[in-house]
Design a protein around this motif. Structure first.
Motif, PDB file in Angstrom:
ATOM      1  N   ALA A 159       0.739  -1.241  -0.350  1.00  0.00           N
ATOM      2  CA  ALA A 159       0.018   0.106  -0.353  1.00  0.00           C
ATOM      3  C   ALA A 159       0.453   1.372   0.228  1.00  0.00           C
ATOM      4  CB  ALA A 159      -0.754  -0.185   1.121  1.00  0.00           C
ATOM      5  N   TYR A 160       2.079   1.134   0.882  1.00  0.00           N
ATOM      6  CA  TYR A 160       3.473   2.416   0.689  1.00  0.00           C
ATOM      7  C   TYR A 160       3.414   2.027  -0.516  1.00  0.00           C
ATOM      8  CZ  TYR A 160       6.118   5.418   3.164  1.00  0.00           C
ATOM      9  OH  TYR A 160       7.207   6.492   3.456  1.00  0.00           O
ATOM     10  N   ASN A 161       3.872   2.096  -1.756  1.00  0.00           N
ATOM     11  CA  ASN A 161       4.040   1.810  -2.973  1.00  0.00           C
ATOM     12  C   ASN A 161       3.137   2.184  -4.003  1.00  0.00           C
ATOM     13  OD1 ASN A 161       5.336  -0.133  -5.543  1.00  0.00           O
ATOM     14  ND2 ASN A 161       6.792   1.421  -5.062  1.00  0.00           N
ATOM     15  N   GLY A 162       1.978   1.212  -3.837  1.00  0.00           N
ATOM     16  CA  GLY A 162       1.393   0.644  -4.983  1.00  0.00           C
ATOM     17  C   GLY A 162       0.059   1.651  -4.763  1.00  0.00           C
ATOM     18  N   GLY A 163      -0.194   2.128  -3.371  1.00  0.00           N
ATOM     19  CA  GLY A 163      -1.667   3.039  -3.123  1.00  0.00           C
ATOM     20  C   GLY A 163      -2.408   2.353  -2.338  1.00  0.00           C
ATOM     21  N   PRO A 164      -3.294   2.403  -1.575  1.00  0.00           N
ATOM     22  CA  PRO A 164      -4.054   2.104  -0.274  1.00  0.00           C
ATOM     23  C   PRO A 164      -5.197   1.394  -1.773  1.00  0.00           C
ATOM     24  CG  PRO A 164      -2.823   3.300   0.859  1.00  0.00           C
ATOM     25  CD  PRO A 164      -2.635   4.109  -0.465  1.00  0.00           C
ATOM     26  N   GLY A 165      -5.729   2.356  -2.294  1.00  0.00           N
ATOM     27  CA  GLY A 165      -6.333   2.400  -3.732  1.00  0.00           C
ATOM     28  C   GLY A 165      -6.752   0.506  -3.914  1.00  0.00           C
ATOM     29  N   ASN A 166      -5.329   0.368  -4.390  1.00  0.00           N
ATOM     30  CA  ASN A 166      -4.953  -0.947  -5.439  1.00  0.00           C
ATOM     31  C   ASN A 166      -5.184  -1.582  -4.012  1.00  0.00           C
ATOM     32  OD1 ASN A 166      -4.348   0.380  -7.910  1.00  0.00           O
ATOM     33  ND2 ASN A 166      -2.729   0.988  -7.235  1.00  0.00           N
ATOM     34  N   VAL A 167      -4.727  -1.611  -2.930  1.00  0.00           N
ATOM     35  CA  VAL A 167      -4.651  -2.404  -2.314  1.00  0.00           C
ATOM     36  C   VAL A 167      -6.300  -3.676  -1.543  1.00  0.00           C
ATOM     37  CG1 VAL A 167      -4.089  -3.786   0.072  1.00  0.00           C
ATOM     38  CG2 VAL A 167      -1.679  -2.277  -1.502  1.00  0.00           C
ATOM     39  N   GLU A 168      -6.886  -2.494  -1.443  1.00  0.00           N
ATOM     40  CA  GLU A 168      -7.712  -3.118  -1.641  1.00  0.00           C
ATOM     41  C   GLU A 168      -8.945  -3.244  -2.780  1.00  0.00           C
ATOM     42  OE1 GLU A 168      -9.387  -2.252   0.700  1.00  0.00           O
ATOM     43  OE2 GLU A 168      -7.655  -1.210   1.955  1.00  0.00           O
ATOM     44  N   LYS A 169      -8.124  -2.792  -3.758  1.00  0.00           N
ATOM     45  CA  LYS A 169      -9.097  -3.498  -4.782  1.00  0.00           C
ATOM     46  C   LYS A 169      -7.854  -5.273  -4.726  1.00  0.00           C
ATOM     47  CE  LYS A 169      -9.309   0.110  -8.382  1.00  0.00           C
ATOM     48  NZ  LYS A 169      -9.392   0.558  -9.392  1.00  0.00           N
ATOM     49  N   TRP A 170      -7.081  -5.522  -4.400  1.00  0.00           N
ATOM     50  CA  TRP A 170      -5.784  -6.756  -4.481  1.00  0.00           C
ATOM     51  C   TRP A 170      -7.006  -8.016  -3.868  1.00  0.00           C
ATOM     52  CZ3 TRP A 170      -1.219  -4.275  -5.176  1.00  0.00           C
ATOM     53  CH2 TRP A 170      -0.530  -3.536  -6.561  1.00  0.00           C
ATOM     54  N   LYS A 182      -5.640 -12.604   3.058  1.00  0.00           N
ATOM     55  CA  LYS A 182      -4.135 -11.887   3.223  1.00  0.00           C
ATOM     56  C   LYS A 182      -4.074 -11.944   1.890  1.00  0.00           C
ATOM     57  CE  LYS A 182       0.921 -11.852   4.868  1.00  0.00           C
ATOM     58  NZ  LYS A 182       1.366 -13.281   5.542  1.00  0.00           N
ATOM     59  N   LEU A 183      -3.443 -10.779   1.681  1.00  0.00           N
ATOM     60  CA  LEU A 183      -2.827 -10.636  -0.254  1.00  0.00           C
ATOM     61  C   LEU A 183      -1.282 -11.531  -0.402  1.00  0.00           C
ATOM     62  CD1 LEU A 183      -3.105  -8.821  -2.503  1.00  0.00           C
ATOM     63  CD2 LEU A 183      -1.741  -6.715  -1.414  1.00  0.00           C
ATOM     64  N   THR A 184      -1.103 -12.556  -1.090  1.00  0.00           N
ATOM     65  CA  THR A 184      -0.208 -13.170  -1.368  1.00  0.00           C
ATOM     66  C   THR A 184       0.579 -12.914  -2.654  1.00  0.00           C
ATOM     67  OG1 THR A 184      -1.669 -15.126  -2.244  1.00  0.00           O
ATOM     68  CG2 THR A 184      -1.026 -15.581   0.404  1.00  0.00           C
ATOM     69  N   LYS A 185      -0.304 -12.416  -3.729  1.00  0.00           N
ATOM     70  CA  LYS A 185      -0.036 -12.085  -4.801  1.00  0.00           C
ATOM     71  C   LYS A 185      -0.354 -10.605  -5.034  1.00  0.00           C
ATOM     72  CE  LYS A 185      -0.808 -16.462  -6.405  1.00  0.00           C
ATOM     73  NZ  LYS A 185      -1.479 -17.340  -7.817  1.00  0.00           N
ATOM     74  N   VAL A 186       0.783 -10.222  -5.838  1.00  0.00           N
ATOM     75  CA  VAL A 186       0.776  -8.475  -5.846  1.00  0.00           C
ATOM     76  C   VAL A 186       1.312  -8.109  -7.687  1.00  0.00           C
ATOM     77  CG1 VAL A 186       1.650  -6.391  -5.500  1.00  0.00           C
ATOM     78  CG2 VAL A 186       1.770  -7.898  -3.725  1.00  0.00           C
ATOM     79  N   PRO A 187       0.175  -7.899  -8.410  1.00  0.00           N
ATOM     80  CA  PRO A 187      -0.718  -8.196  -9.858  1.00  0.00           C
ATOM     81  C   PRO A 187       1.576  -6.683 -10.656  1.00  0.00           C
ATOM     82  CG  PRO A 187      -2.363  -7.674  -8.672  1.00  0.00           C
ATOM     83  CD  PRO A 187      -1.072  -7.338  -7.687  1.00  0.00           C
ATOM     84  N   PHE A 188       1.501  -6.014  -9.679  1.00  0.00           N
ATOM     85  CA  PHE A 188       2.516  -4.898  -9.666  1.00  0.00           C
ATOM     86  C   PHE A 188       3.926  -4.839  -9.560  1.00  0.00           C
ATOM     87  CE2 PHE A 188      -0.891  -0.505  -9.442  1.00  0.00           C
ATOM     88  CZ  PHE A 188      -1.918  -1.144 -10.890  1.00  0.00           C
ATOM     89  N   ALA A 189       4.241  -5.439 -10.975  1.00  0.00           N
ATOM     90  CA  ALA A 189       5.988  -5.738 -10.765  1.00  0.00           C
ATOM     91  C   ALA A 189       6.582  -5.338  -9.570  1.00  0.00           C
ATOM     92  CB  ALA A 189       6.407  -5.630 -11.903  1.00  0.00           C
ATOM     93  N   GLU A 190       6.284  -3.756  -9.959  1.00  0.00           N
ATOM     94  CA  GLU A 190       7.426  -2.989  -9.370  1.00  0.00           C
ATOM     95  C   GLU A 190       7.333  -3.296  -8.382  1.00  0.00           C
ATOM     96  OE1 GLU A 190       7.492   2.000  -8.757  1.00  0.00           O
ATOM     97  OE2 GLU A 190       6.804   1.474 -10.080  1.00  0.00           O
ATOM     98  N   THR A 191       5.637  -2.819  -7.923  1.00  0.00           N
ATOM     99  CA  THR A 191       5.592  -3.002  -6.097  1.00  0.00           C
ATOM    100  C   THR A 191       5.116  -4.916  -5.201  1.00  0.00           C
ATOM    101  OG1 THR A 191       3.267  -1.451  -6.205  1.00  0.00           O
ATOM    102  CG2 THR A 191       3.566  -2.707  -4.698  1.00  0.00           C
ATOM    103  N   ARG A 192       5.499  -5.435  -6.915  1.00  0.00           N
ATOM    104  CA  ARG A 192       5.912  -7.213  -6.304  1.00  0.00           C
ATOM    105  C   ARG A 192       7.850  -7.019  -5.388  1.00  0.00           C
ATOM    106  NH1 ARG A 192       3.980  -9.412 -10.221  1.00  0.00           N
ATOM    107  NH2 ARG A 192       5.522  -9.584 -10.908  1.00  0.00           N
TER     108      ARG A 192
END
Length: 213
Positions: A159-170, A182-192
């Protein structure tokens, strides 16, 4: 008087014996060097040379500010150092392509939200280049994200990097979370990659400093 022809057998024997002595001394020297090298290596290990080398890659800087605001917002200093190292490499004047500024790379909008929450007066955007101000705001923001995501460092970092809005969607996507949500996969390569770097740096700071013997 009868002429006696000199013989060199004795001399040859002495020369042969001398070479054998040299070989023996050489082997002894090699053995001594090996033993000394081994003991030296063990001694270096004992003094933590490897850790000292790693500490140059994971340095401690702005210690006063980090410890002060980590305590204020109930964060581990090791985690704060990990964020600063990953975000700016400890450059207080760093500016990202997205406009994030300072040690903990805060965007202006996020910074002003933090300022209002902390009731800080006379704040300007240039204050983000002040290590004390930047670290305080960054610590507050990261601690807020940790509380939002039940103390999960990985999700808070995402959330710090990709934004809370994106994390809520994920978090609403079943393909991206485990059975406990629990979030286990992050779609954005940069954030991952960012999350992986935060976790790795956090663990290294714990190992090198927090749990140092």
């Amino acid at each position: 008087m009868r002429n006696v022809r000199p013989t060199y057998k004795g001399r040859r024997r002495r020369q042969k014996g001398g070479c054998g002595g040299c070989l023996g001394k050489l082997l002894i020297l090699i053995f001594v060097f090996v033993v000394v090298g081994f003991l030296g290596y063990k001694a270096f290990q004992g003094f933590g040379i490897r850790n000292r080398i790693l500490q140059t890659r994971y340095p401690i800087r702005y210690q006063t500010e980090v410890e002060k605001y980590a305590e204020e917002f109930q964060l581990e200093p090791a985690l704060v150092y990990a964020v600063i190292r990953t975000e700016s490499g400890f450059d207080p004047y760093a500016v990202s392509s997205a406009g994030a500024k300072g040690l903990m790379q805060l965007k202006e909008e996020t910074a002003f939200d933090c300022v209002r929450a902390l009731k800080i007066n006379h704040f300007t955007v240039d204050d983000l280049f002040d290590p004390a101000v930047n670290i305080r705001l960054g610590c507050y923001y990261f601690s807020k994200l940790l509380k939002t995501y039940d103390g999960c460092i990985e999700t808070a970092a995402a959330a710090y990097n990709g934004g809370p809005g994106n994390v809520e969607k994920w978090l609403q996507d079943e393909a991206l979370v485990d059975e406990k949500g629990k979030l286990t996969k992050v779609p954005f390569a940069e954030t991952r990659n960012y999350v992986e770097n935060i976790v790795e740096s956090y663990q290294m700071y714990q190992k090198l400093y927090t749990n140092a013997e």
